[in-house]
Design a protein around this motif. Structure first.
Motif, mmCIF file in Angstrom:
data_model
loop_
_atom_site.group_PDB
_atom_site.id
_atom_site.type_symbol
_atom_site.label_atom_id
_atom_site.label_comp_id
_atom_site.label_asym_id
_atom_site.label_seq_id
_atom_site.Cartn_x
_atom_site.Cartn_y
_atom_site.Cartn_z
ATOM 1 N N PRO A 122 31.939 43.640 45.913
ATOM 2 C CA PRO A 122 30.994 44.509 46.632
ATOM 3 C C PRO A 122 29.525 44.123 46.427
ATOM 4 C CG PRO A 122 32.690 45.839 45.583
ATOM 5 C CD PRO A 122 32.891 44.418 45.128
ATOM 6 N N ASN A 123 29.201 43.593 45.239
ATOM 7 C CA ASN A 123 27.812 43.215 44.936
ATOM 8 C C ASN A 123 27.547 41.727 45.061
ATOM 9 O OD1 ASN A 123 27.137 45.891 44.340
ATOM 10 N ND2 ASN A 123 27.879 45.676 42.243
ATOM 11 N N GLY A 124 28.434 40.987 45.702
ATOM 12 C CA GLY A 124 28.259 39.539 45.847
ATOM 13 C C GLY A 124 29.463 38.799 45.304
ATOM 14 N N PHE A 125 29.265 37.556 44.969
ATOM 15 C CA PHE A 125 30.344 36.715 44.476
ATOM 16 C C PHE A 125 30.384 36.740 42.954
ATOM 17 C CE2 PHE A 125 29.510 35.082 48.682
ATOM 18 C CZ PHE A 125 30.789 34.906 49.183
ATOM 19 N N ALA A 126 31.601 36.733 42.408
ATOM 20 C CA ALA A 126 31.779 36.715 40.952
ATOM 21 C C ALA A 126 33.203 36.278 40.631
ATOM 22 C CB ALA A 126 31.517 38.097 40.357
ATOM 23 N N THR A 127 33.396 35.802 39.403
ATOM 24 C CA THR A 127 34.748 35.527 38.928
ATOM 25 C C THR A 127 35.407 36.863 38.598
ATOM 26 O OG1 THR A 127 34.275 35.426 36.560
ATOM 27 C CG2 THR A 127 33.907 33.397 37.824
ATOM 28 N N MET A 128 36.703 36.836 38.325
ATOM 29 C CA MET A 128 37.381 38.077 37.938
ATOM 30 C C MET A 128 36.836 38.644 36.629
ATOM 31 S SD MET A 128 41.130 36.791 36.695
ATOM 32 C CE MET A 128 41.517 37.637 35.182
ATOM 33 N N MET A 129 36.109 37.832 35.892
ATOM 34 C CA MET A 129 35.493 38.283 34.643
ATOM 35 C C MET A 129 34.049 38.750 34.865
ATOM 36 S SD MET A 129 38.002 37.846 32.580
ATOM 37 C CE MET A 129 37.360 37.942 30.931
ATOM 38 N N ILE A 177 37.412 20.291 34.835
ATOM 39 C CA ILE A 177 37.863 21.561 34.278
ATOM 40 C C ILE A 177 37.770 22.534 35.438
ATOM 41 C CG2 ILE A 177 37.477 23.297 32.503
ATOM 42 C CD1 ILE A 177 35.815 21.022 31.030
ATOM 43 N N GLU A 178 38.920 23.036 35.899
ATOM 44 C CA GLU A 178 38.919 23.722 37.192
ATOM 45 C C GLU A 178 39.621 25.079 37.185
ATOM 46 O OE1 GLU A 178 41.343 21.657 40.125
ATOM 47 O OE2 GLU A 178 42.199 20.430 38.534
ATOM 48 N N THR A 179 39.232 25.861 38.172
ATOM 49 C CA THR A 179 39.835 27.170 38.448
ATOM 50 C C THR A 179 39.642 28.147 37.289
ATOM 51 O OG1 THR A 179 41.488 25.870 39.657
ATOM 52 C CG2 THR A 179 41.829 28.214 39.588
ATOM 53 N N MET A 180 38.558 28.017 36.591
ATOM 54 C CA MET A 180 38.265 28.895 35.459
ATOM 55 C C MET A 180 37.565 30.162 35.941
ATOM 56 S SD MET A 180 39.197 27.551 32.524
ATOM 57 C CE MET A 180 39.689 25.993 31.822
ATOM 58 N N THR A 181 37.763 31.242 35.186
ATOM 59 C CA THR A 181 37.109 32.509 35.502
ATOM 60 C C THR A 181 36.290 33.049 34.334
ATOM 61 O OG1 THR A 181 39.056 33.779 34.851
ATOM 62 C CG2 THR A 181 38.883 33.174 37.180
ATOM 63 N N ASP A 182 36.511 32.509 33.134
ATOM 64 C CA ASP A 182 35.857 32.995 31.925
ATOM 65 C C ASP A 182 34.934 31.923 31.357
ATOM 66 O OD1 ASP A 182 35.485 34.798 29.629
ATOM 67 O OD2 ASP A 182 36.626 33.278 28.539
ATOM 68 N N LEU A 183 33.668 32.263 31.138
ATOM 69 C CA LEU A 183 32.716 31.292 30.592
ATOM 70 C C LEU A 183 33.118 30.808 29.204
ATOM 71 C CD1 LEU A 183 29.239 32.637 31.735
ATOM 72 C CD2 LEU A 183 30.224 30.395 32.230
ATOM 73 N N GLY A 184 33.648 31.677 28.372
ATOM 74 C CA GLY A 184 34.059 31.260 27.030
ATOM 75 C C GLY A 184 35.133 30.197 27.077
ATOM 76 N N GLY A 212 45.611 30.706 30.732
ATOM 77 C CA GLY A 212 46.323 31.962 30.943
ATOM 78 C C GLY A 212 46.159 32.930 29.787
ATOM 79 N N GLN A 213 45.298 32.572 28.846
ATOM 80 C CA GLN A 213 45.045 33.410 27.669
ATOM 81 C C GLN A 213 43.632 33.965 27.738
ATOM 82 O OE1 GLN A 213 47.549 33.910 25.284
ATOM 83 N NE2 GLN A 213 48.683 32.851 26.886
ATOM 84 N N PHE A 214 43.407 35.091 27.072
ATOM 85 C CA PHE A 214 42.083 35.684 26.992
ATOM 86 C C PHE A 214 41.527 35.507 25.588
ATOM 87 C CE2 PHE A 214 43.876 38.079 30.568
ATOM 88 C CZ PHE A 214 42.871 37.880 31.507
ATOM 89 N N LEU A 215 40.249 35.172 25.537
ATOM 90 C CA LEU A 215 39.552 35.056 24.267
ATOM 91 C C LEU A 215 39.278 36.435 23.684
ATOM 92 C CD1 LEU A 215 37.056 32.277 25.315
ATOM 93 C CD2 LEU A 215 38.720 32.086 23.462
ATOM 94 N N GLU A 216 39.130 36.469 22.363
ATOM 95 C CA GLU A 216 38.728 37.702 21.691
ATOM 96 C C GLU A 216 37.366 38.136 22.233
ATOM 97 O OE1 GLU A 216 40.730 36.869 17.320
ATOM 98 O OE2 GLU A 216 38.661 36.315 17.657
ATOM 99 N N PRO A 217 37.035 39.370 22.383
ATOM 100 C CA PRO A 217 37.791 40.547 21.982
ATOM 101 C C PRO A 217 38.733 41.073 23.068
ATOM 102 C CG PRO A 217 35.618 41.235 22.659
ATOM 103 C CD PRO A 217 35.669 39.724 22.783
ATOM 104 N N LEU A 218 38.684 40.508 24.285
ATOM 105 C CA LEU A 218 39.597 40.974 25.338
ATOM 106 C C LEU A 218 41.034 40.577 25.061
ATOM 107 C CD1 LEU A 218 37.507 40.189 28.550
ATOM 108 C CD2 LEU A 218 37.830 42.403 27.418
ATOM 109 N N GLY A 219 41.205 39.420 24.439
ATOM 110 C CA GLY A 219 42.532 38.915 24.133
ATOM 111 C C GLY A 219 42.669 38.622 22.655
ATOM 112 N N SER A 220 43.656 37.783 22.343
ATOM 113 C CA SER A 220 43.953 37.529 20.933
ATOM 114 C C SER A 220 43.613 36.104 20.489
ATOM 115 C CB SER A 220 45.447 37.771 20.684
ATOM 116 O OG SER A 220 46.219 36.904 21.503
ATOM 117 N N VAL A 221 43.008 35.306 21.377
ATOM 118 C CA VAL A 221 42.719 33.909 21.038
ATOM 119 C C VAL A 221 41.274 33.778 20.565
ATOM 120 C CG1 VAL A 221 42.652 31.534 21.914
ATOM 121 C CG2 VAL A 221 44.417 33.115 22.726
ATOM 122 N N ALA A 222 41.102 33.196 19.379
ATOM 123 C CA ALA A 222 39.768 32.936 18.838
ATOM 124 C C ALA A 222 39.164 31.713 19.530
ATOM 125 C CB ALA A 222 39.846 32.701 17.335
ATOM 126 N N GLN A 223 37.843 31.663 19.575
ATOM 127 C CA GLN A 223 37.144 30.553 20.240
ATOM 128 C C GLN A 223 37.548 29.202 19.647
ATOM 129 O OE1 GLN A 223 35.167 31.001 22.893
ATOM 130 N NE2 GLN A 223 34.432 28.928 23.138
#
Length: 173
Positions: free
Chosen positions: A138-145, A104-111, A69-80
């Motif tokens: 519109p351009n096919g399938f993708a994660t929210m990221m 590891i399931e239901t992920m949307t971010d590769l990082g 539920g957290q976003f990695l930097e630079p979109l969020g505040s969590v470092a890798q």
């Protein structure tokens, strides 16, 4: 604990080859929201032990790791490295509890998913299934990221996943 055990036992009784643990939301970030951030290893270990007990010797147990539920930097505040450390705790509890592999399931971010794969690989040489969630864009399938299935497959293979799949999102089709 008895209810969790009974769910796993019902899957075994129905003939499942693999039972997942009930630890989808067992990361430090998720558990901190409920005041349980200091019990990550314990909660994941117990979840794995309950499924392991229900599975016996006939069924495999895979530990479930979901998004934080957290976003990695630079979109969020969590470092890798902080994300990897979070997944290290969760994976340690699952491995201590006797899992045969990790999903590891239901992920949307590769990082984020690569941080989870890295954490598991640092601790054990067990099978890892890495699954991302895709929606029709519109351009096919993708994660929210914005990650396409092709990009996900290439990156997850390179990161060391043994099984690559999809779950949730728009469905199996």
């Amino acid at each position: 604990p008895e209810a969790v055990y009974n769910v796993a036992a019902s899957y075994v009784e129905a003939g499942s080859d693999i039972v997942l643990t009930n630890t989808f939301g067992g990361s430090c970030f998720s558990l901190r929201r409920d005041g349980l951030g200091d019990r990550v290893v314990e909660i994941n270990r117990i979840g794995a032990e309950l499924s392991r007990r229900a599975a016996g010797d006939t069924t495999l147990v895979f530990g479930s790791i979901g998004p934080t539920g957290q976003f990695l930097e630079p979109l969020g505040s969590v470092a890798q490295d902080e994300m990897v450390a979070c997944f290290l705790e969760q994976a340690q509890g699952l491995i201590d509890g006797g899992v045969d592999g990790i999903v590891i399931e239901t992920m949307t971010d590769l990082g984020e998913i690569k941080a989870a794969i890295s954490a598991v690989r640092q601790l054990a040489d067990i099978p890892i299934a890495a699954c991302m969630s895709f929606d029709k864009e519109p351009n096919g399938f993708a994660t929210m990221m914005g990650i396409t299935p092709t990009k996900a497959a290439e990156e997850l293979d390179a990161a060391g996943a043994d099984i690559i799949g999809t779950n949730c999102g728009c469905g199996i089709e």
